[in-house]
Design an enzyme around this catalytic site. Sequence first.
Site, PDB file in Angstrom:
ATOM      1  N   THR A  12       0.820  -1.214   0.000  1.00  0.00           N
ATOM      2  CA  THR A  12       0.000   0.000   0.000  1.00  0.00           C
ATOM      3  C   THR A  12       0.852   1.261   0.000  1.00  0.00           C
ATOM      4  OG1 THR A  12      -0.141   0.018   2.419  1.00  0.00           O
ATOM      5  CG2 THR A  12      -1.896  -1.131   1.218  1.00  0.00           C
ATOM      6  N   GLY A  13       2.168   1.100  -0.036  1.00  0.00           N
ATOM      7  CA  GLY A  13       3.060   2.251   0.020  1.00  0.00           C
ATOM      8  C   GLY A  13       3.285   2.907  -1.329  1.00  0.00           C
ATOM      9  N   TYR A  14       4.141   3.912  -1.320  1.00  0.00           N
ATOM     10  CA  TYR A  14       4.366   4.756  -2.496  1.00  0.00           C
ATOM     11  C   TYR A  14       4.842   3.959  -3.703  1.00  0.00           C
ATOM     12  CZ  TYR A  14       6.039   8.755  -5.203  1.00  0.00           C
ATOM     13  OH  TYR A  14       6.242   9.688  -6.192  1.00  0.00           O
ATOM     14  N   ILE A  15       5.829   3.108  -3.510  1.00  0.00           N
ATOM     15  CA  ILE A  15       6.321   2.257  -4.598  1.00  0.00           C
ATOM     16  C   ILE A  15       5.594   0.916  -4.605  1.00  0.00           C
ATOM     17  CG2 ILE A  15       8.331   0.896  -5.348  1.00  0.00           C
ATOM     18  CD1 ILE A  15       8.362   3.744  -6.323  1.00  0.00           C
ATOM     19  N   LYS A 138      20.636  -0.924   4.940  1.00  0.00           N
ATOM     20  CA  LYS A 138      20.393  -1.745   3.746  1.00  0.00           C
ATOM     21  C   LYS A 138      21.518  -2.760   3.549  1.00  0.00           C
ATOM     22  CE  LYS A 138      17.429   1.474   1.212  1.00  0.00           C
ATOM     23  NZ  LYS A 138      17.269   2.344   0.022  1.00  0.00           N
ATOM     24  N   ARG A 142      21.380  -6.780   3.261  1.00  0.00           N
ATOM     25  CA  ARG A 142      22.072  -7.514   2.187  1.00  0.00           C
ATOM     26  C   ARG A 142      22.929  -8.645   2.762  1.00  0.00           C
ATOM     27  NH1 ARG A 142      24.475  -3.951  -2.792  1.00  0.00           N
ATOM     28  NH2 ARG A 142      22.545  -2.856  -3.419  1.00  0.00           N
TER      29      ARG A 142
END
Length: 314
Positions: A12-15, A138, A142
Site C-alpha cells: 500500500t506504500g508509495y512504490i 540496507k 544484504r
Amino acid sequence: MKPCSVLVVGGTGYIGKRIVSASLYLGHDTYVLKRPGTGLDIEKLQLLLSFKKRGAHLVEASFSDHDSLVRAVRLVDVVICTMSGVHFRSHNILLQLKLVEAIKEAGNVKRFIPSEFGMDPARMGQAMEPGRETFDQKMVVRKAIEEANIPHTYISANCFAGYFVGNLSQLGTLTPPSDKVIIYGDGNVKVVYVDEDDVAKYTIKAIEDDRTVNKTVYLRPPENMMSQRELVAVWEKLSGNQLEKIELPPQDFLALMEGTTVAEQAGIGHFYHIFYEGCLTNFEINAENGEEEASRLYPEVEYTRVHDYLKIYL
C-alpha cells in the site's frame, strides 16, 4: 516471461502499490501482505480491496508473528519488499531481517527483492550522517540475505520523478518554481530520473530473468540521464518561462543542515551526494561485477521521458 507467484510486502506504500499493479498487469499470481491493523486505515484498506478486485490475494501476516510470515512466503516464488527507508515517511529497513528469517525457514523462495529502490548502498560507504544510516542498514539486510544464500536482486532506481523532476529538484516543494530556481553547484552533474511506474515495470521484469539473479540492476533510462541544468531547460522550453538561476556552492548547501530535523538533514545529505558528488553516475555498470542496466535488459519497456513527465505540471 512465464507467470509466477509474487508476494509484495508494503503493497500500500508509495512504490509498493505500483509494484502490485505492475505484477497484476503482467499476469503474475499476486499476493499482498495485509497487516492486522490495516482494517483501521480506510485508505490502505480500500487500496487493498481494489487490488483484490483486480485479482490479487490478500494475505494476513505480521512482523511480530514469525509463523505468519513463514506461511505467507510459502505461498509464492518471489518476495518483493517495499518498506520505507526514508526518514520523512517512516524508517523500517531493519524489519526486513524478520522477513529474511522467514524466507530462510520457508526454503521455497526463488527470488527476494529487498527494499532498496534508491542509491546503491554498496557505493555509499562514505556517505555523511545522518543520511548514511539508510545505506548502512540496507547493507545489514544484504549481508543477512547473502549469508542465508537466498537468491536475490537489488534494484537501484535512482531519483523518483515525483520527488525530483516536477520540482526541478528543489528542496521543500514538489511543484515547479515560478520565478527562480536553485542550481546545485554548476548544475552540470549528471543525475538519473525515473518515473515511479517505470521502476515497478522494470522490477517485475527482473523477477524471472536469470540474468538478474544475485545481481544489482541499475535503472538508467538513457534519455533520463541529465544534469539539473538540462532538466531546468526542458521545463523552460515546455512552459515558455525563463527562470532566474541561483548557483549554490557546496559549503552553502551543507550549511542548510543547521537547525533542521534529522529527517531534513538526511535529505540534504542525499541531495549533496547526488547533485554535487554525482554518486548516481560517477561509475560504469560492469556485468563482471554482478551489475546490469534495466533499459538494456528490457528495451521493450517504453519508459517515460522527463519531457513527457513534466507536461502534467503545465
